[in-house]
Write an enzyme that holds these catalytic residues in place. Structure first.
Site, mmCIF file in Angstrom:
data_model
loop_
_atom_site.group_PDB
_atom_site.id
_atom_site.type_symbol
_atom_site.label_atom_id
_atom_site.label_comp_id
_atom_site.label_asym_id
_atom_site.label_seq_id
_atom_site.Cartn_x
_atom_site.Cartn_y
_atom_site.Cartn_z
ATOM 1 N N ARG A 88 -3.816 -2.875 -10.339
ATOM 2 C CA ARG A 88 -3.837 -4.190 -10.989
ATOM 3 C C ARG A 88 -2.669 -5.046 -10.511
ATOM 4 O O ARG A 88 -2.796 -6.251 -10.351
ATOM 5 C CB ARG A 88 -3.770 -4.059 -12.527
ATOM 6 C CG ARG A 88 -5.015 -3.420 -13.127
ATOM 7 C CD ARG A 88 -6.234 -4.311 -13.142
ATOM 8 N NE ARG A 88 -7.233 -4.268 -12.135
ATOM 9 C CZ ARG A 88 -8.024 -3.268 -11.731
ATOM 10 N NH1 ARG A 88 -7.877 -2.061 -12.195
ATOM 11 N NH2 ARG A 88 -8.954 -3.452 -10.835
ATOM 12 N N GLU A 91 -3.617 -6.184 -7.095
ATOM 13 C CA GLU A 91 -4.597 -7.254 -7.268
ATOM 14 C C GLU A 91 -3.903 -8.544 -7.715
ATOM 15 O O GLU A 91 -4.206 -9.633 -7.215
ATOM 16 C CB GLU A 91 -5.629 -6.816 -8.311
ATOM 17 C CG GLU A 91 -6.713 -7.824 -8.597
ATOM 18 C CD GLU A 91 -7.669 -7.311 -9.663
ATOM 19 O OE1 GLU A 91 -8.881 -7.375 -9.419
ATOM 20 O OE2 GLU A 91 -7.195 -6.858 -10.735
ATOM 21 N N SER A 114 15.169 -12.124 -4.778
ATOM 22 C CA SER A 114 15.763 -10.817 -4.519
ATOM 23 C C SER A 114 15.160 -9.736 -5.408
ATOM 24 O O SER A 114 14.916 -9.950 -6.591
ATOM 25 C CB SER A 114 17.272 -10.878 -4.758
ATOM 26 O OG SER A 114 17.847 -9.603 -4.582
#
Length: 147
Positions: A88, A91, A114
């Protein structure tokens, strides 16, 4: 004993002793997010922190020593992740990565966020339709230099 074996042992001992990541973070003395990353092999512990975790989890001296070695960060497999939760996030970056990039560049200029000078907080957010996961990430902006 390599870092992956140490990580496996830490997870085994954590389950065996019925400890949470938050409880182990108290032993380490840092946030649950940073401490979990460290105990899963992505950060370096000080000697005192490694010994405290070693005592708490009954780790062998070899594991305590390995926790003090700078790890190969980002050492997850490079293939698309198959674990549903990790996927997920993959995605999420696939869908929103260009949005993050565009909005960060618009707000800050050409550079990066960063992951070294970085904080993260993960909390549960109550919702009548089902609890939600709230993740707050804060990374220092690092502009690209011209030369």
């Amino acid at each position: 004993m390599n870092r992956e074996e140490v990580t496996d042992l830490i997870v085994t001992q954590k389950v065996k002793k019925k400890l949470t990541w938050a409880q182990l973070a108290e032993v380490v003395g840092h946030s649950k997010e940073w401490s979990t990353a460290a105990l899963l092999g992505q950060m370096t512990l000080t000697e005192a922190q490694a010994k405290a975790i070693g005592t708490t989890l009954d780790l062998p001296e070899e594991a305590v020593t390995q926790l003090q070695v700078v790890p190969y960060k980002g050492s997850l497999p490079t293939a698309v992740p198959t674990d549903p939760l990790i996927y997920r996030f993959y995605e999420l970056i696939s869908v929103y990565g260009t949005t993050f990039k565009s909005l960060i560049h618009e707000e800050f200029g050409d550079g990066i966020m960063s992951a070294i000078d970085f904080n993260m907080d993960l909390t549960r957010e109550a919702d009548p339709k089902g609890d939600r996961v709230r993740i707050t990430m804060s990374g220092k902006f690092l502009p690209y230099k011209t030369y």
